[in-house]
Design a protein around this motif. Sequence first.
Motif, mmCIF file in Angstrom:
data_model
loop_
_atom_site.group_PDB
_atom_site.id
_atom_site.type_symbol
_atom_site.label_atom_id
_atom_site.label_comp_id
_atom_site.label_asym_id
_atom_site.label_seq_id
_atom_site.Cartn_x
_atom_site.Cartn_y
_atom_site.Cartn_z
ATOM 1 N N ALA A 31 0.584 -0.202 3.847
ATOM 2 C CA ALA A 31 -0.622 0.307 3.186
ATOM 3 C C ALA A 31 -0.256 1.222 2.022
ATOM 4 O O ALA A 31 -0.892 1.184 0.960
ATOM 5 C CB ALA A 31 -1.513 1.036 4.179
ATOM 6 N N ILE A 32 0.781 2.041 2.198
ATOM 7 C CA ILE A 32 1.222 2.929 1.116
ATOM 8 C C ILE A 32 1.672 2.097 -0.087
ATOM 9 O O ILE A 32 1.314 2.389 -1.236
ATOM 10 C CB ILE A 32 2.353 3.863 1.602
ATOM 11 C CG1 ILE A 32 1.794 4.868 2.624
ATOM 12 C CG2 ILE A 32 3.005 4.588 0.423
ATOM 13 C CD1 ILE A 32 2.860 5.640 3.366
ATOM 14 N N VAL A 33 2.457 1.043 0.171
ATOM 15 C CA VAL A 33 2.925 0.176 -0.917
ATOM 16 C C VAL A 33 1.745 -0.538 -1.575
ATOM 17 O O VAL A 33 1.621 -0.580 -2.809
ATOM 18 C CB VAL A 33 3.971 -0.836 -0.395
ATOM 19 C CG1 VAL A 33 4.325 -1.852 -1.470
ATOM 20 C CG2 VAL A 33 5.219 -0.101 0.089
ATOM 21 N N ASP A 34 0.835 -1.120 -0.772
ATOM 22 C CA ASP A 34 -0.340 -1.810 -1.317
ATOM 23 C C ASP A 34 -1.181 -0.877 -2.182
ATOM 24 O O ASP A 34 -1.616 -1.252 -3.275
ATOM 25 C CB ASP A 34 -1.204 -2.379 -0.193
ATOM 26 C CG ASP A 34 -0.608 -3.610 0.453
ATOM 27 O OD1 ASP A 34 0.295 -4.224 -0.141
ATOM 28 O OD2 ASP A 34 -1.067 -3.966 1.558
ATOM 29 N N ASN A 35 -1.421 0.338 -1.689
ATOM 30 C CA ASN A 35 -2.226 1.298 -2.455
ATOM 31 C C ASN A 35 -1.527 1.691 -3.751
ATOM 32 O O ASN A 35 -2.172 1.836 -4.790
ATOM 33 C CB ASN A 35 -2.534 2.535 -1.613
ATOM 34 C CG ASN A 35 -3.510 2.228 -0.494
ATOM 35 O OD1 ASN A 35 -4.283 1.280 -0.568
ATOM 36 N ND2 ASN A 35 -3.461 3.036 0.554
ATOM 37 N N GLY A 36 -0.205 1.882 -3.691
ATOM 38 C CA GLY A 36 0.542 2.222 -4.896
ATOM 39 C C GLY A 36 0.457 1.137 -5.953
ATOM 40 O O GLY A 36 0.269 1.416 -7.143
ATOM 41 N N ILE A 37 0.585 -0.119 -5.515
ATOM 42 C CA ILE A 37 0.469 -1.240 -6.454
ATOM 43 C C ILE A 37 -0.942 -1.302 -7.021
ATOM 44 O O ILE A 37 -1.134 -1.509 -8.221
ATOM 45 C CB ILE A 37 0.858 -2.566 -5.772
ATOM 46 C CG1 ILE A 37 2.361 -2.572 -5.498
ATOM 47 C CG2 ILE A 37 0.447 -3.770 -6.627
ATOM 48 C CD1 ILE A 37 2.829 -3.726 -4.651
ATOM 49 N N GLY A 38 -1.950 -1.121 -6.169
ATOM 50 C CA GLY A 38 -3.337 -1.139 -6.624
ATOM 51 C C GLY A 38 -3.613 -0.072 -7.668
ATOM 52 O O GLY A 38 -4.246 -0.332 -8.695
ATOM 53 N N GLU A 39 -3.121 1.141 -7.418
ATOM 54 C CA GLU A 39 -3.316 2.235 -8.378
ATOM 55 C C GLU A 39 -2.613 1.937 -9.698
ATOM 56 O O GLU A 39 -3.168 2.175 -10.769
ATOM 57 C CB GLU A 39 -2.802 3.547 -7.777
ATOM 58 C CG GLU A 39 -3.668 4.065 -6.656
ATOM 59 C CD GLU A 39 -3.040 5.241 -5.917
ATOM 60 O OE1 GLU A 39 -1.982 5.754 -6.369
ATOM 61 O OE2 GLU A 39 -3.612 5.654 -4.886
ATOM 62 N N PHE A 40 -1.400 1.408 -9.627
ATOM 63 C CA PHE A 40 -0.671 1.061 -10.844
ATOM 64 C C PHE A 40 -1.426 -0.004 -11.637
ATOM 65 O O PHE A 40 -1.618 0.114 -12.852
ATOM 66 C CB PHE A 40 0.737 0.557 -10.510
ATOM 67 C CG PHE A 40 1.494 0.089 -11.722
ATOM 68 C CD1 PHE A 40 2.176 0.995 -12.519
ATOM 69 C CD2 PHE A 40 1.497 -1.250 -12.089
ATOM 70 C CE1 PHE A 40 2.861 0.574 -13.655
ATOM 71 C CE2 PHE A 40 2.164 -1.676 -13.218
ATOM 72 C CZ PHE A 40 2.857 -0.764 -14.007
ATOM 73 N N ASN A 41 -1.864 -1.066 -10.938
ATOM 74 C CA ASN A 41 -2.572 -2.155 -11.621
ATOM 75 C C ASN A 41 -3.892 -1.678 -12.226
ATOM 76 O O ASN A 41 -4.239 -2.071 -13.341
ATOM 77 C CB ASN A 41 -2.824 -3.314 -10.655
ATOM 78 C CG ASN A 41 -1.563 -4.078 -10.334
ATOM 79 O OD1 ASN A 41 -0.560 -3.982 -11.031
ATOM 80 N ND2 ASN A 41 -1.598 -4.835 -9.259
ATOM 81 N N ASP A 42 -4.622 -0.835 -11.506
ATOM 82 C CA ASP A 42 -5.884 -0.326 -12.044
ATOM 83 C C ASP A 42 -5.666 0.496 -13.305
ATOM 84 O O ASP A 42 -6.465 0.449 -14.237
ATOM 85 C CB ASP A 42 -6.614 0.512 -10.993
ATOM 86 C CG ASP A 42 -7.209 -0.327 -9.874
ATOM 87 O OD1 ASP A 42 -7.340 -1.564 -10.046
ATOM 88 O OD2 ASP A 42 -7.538 0.248 -8.815
ATOM 89 N N ALA A 44 -3.102 0.079 -15.376
ATOM 90 C CA ALA A 44 -2.511 -0.764 -16.418
ATOM 91 C C ALA A 44 -3.501 -1.756 -17.015
ATOM 92 O O ALA A 44 -3.387 -2.123 -18.185
ATOM 93 C CB ALA A 44 -1.307 -1.525 -15.856
ATOM 94 N N ALA A 45 -4.448 -2.220 -16.223
ATOM 95 C CA ALA A 45 -5.346 -3.271 -16.699
ATOM 96 C C ALA A 45 -6.674 -3.198 -15.957
ATOM 97 O O ALA A 45 -6.701 -2.905 -14.764
ATOM 98 C CB ALA A 45 -4.712 -4.642 -16.467
ATOM 99 N N PRO A 46 -7.760 -3.508 -16.632
ATOM 100 C CA PRO A 46 -9.071 -3.481 -15.980
ATOM 101 C C PRO A 46 -9.307 -4.736 -15.125
ATOM 102 O O PRO A 46 -10.048 -5.646 -15.499
ATOM 103 C CB PRO A 46 -10.047 -3.396 -17.161
ATOM 104 C CG PRO A 46 -9.310 -4.069 -18.282
ATOM 105 C CD PRO A 46 -7.851 -3.774 -18.063
ATOM 106 N N LEU A 47 -8.650 -4.785 -13.972
ATOM 107 C CA LEU A 47 -8.756 -5.971 -13.122
ATOM 108 C C LEU A 47 -10.162 -6.180 -12.561
ATOM 109 O O LEU A 47 -10.489 -7.279 -12.111
ATOM 110 C CB LEU A 47 -7.728 -5.895 -11.992
ATOM 111 C CG LEU A 47 -6.272 -5.916 -12.454
ATOM 112 C CD1 LEU A 47 -5.327 -5.779 -11.273
ATOM 113 C CD2 LEU A 47 -5.968 -7.182 -13.228
#
Length: 144
Positions: A31-42, A44-47
């Motif tokens: 969950a920590i990794v998933d949340n970190g990736i989600g925050e980075f993607n948000d 970096a780009a308006p997904l």
Amino acid sequence: MSESRSAPAKSPVSPTLSIQTHDSCPPAETAIVDNGIGEFNDAAAPLHEVAPLSCFARDPAGGVVGGAVGRRWGRCCELQQLWVAPQHRRQGIGAALVRAFEAHAQTHGCTASTWKHSAFRRQISTARSGTTASTSMLFIHTQS
């Protein structure tokens, strides 16, 4: 079934960190990794601007005999699923669905298309060029 976990190993990057390997994906750490990736993607780009696209082939009674389903974001569209009912295959319906999907995406400003699924790579290649694709690849078609 118990999880196998290695003893902490010193990190080659920092003497204060340790690295552990697992034979599973522990929920809390995952969950920590998933949340970190989600925050980075948000950041970096308006997904949240990714939007669905689809088109369907219908018989005279309105029943679905084929479909192309995907999404668009910015100037790119992605065809994720292409299906034609067995009794309607090899009649050009799949190629017509791909063309309709691309044309619809273009009305939204898309100029590039991607397809990732091997089930129809060869058919799309054949429909576009009259040849057969013999290797696995990601097709990116850009409109000029």
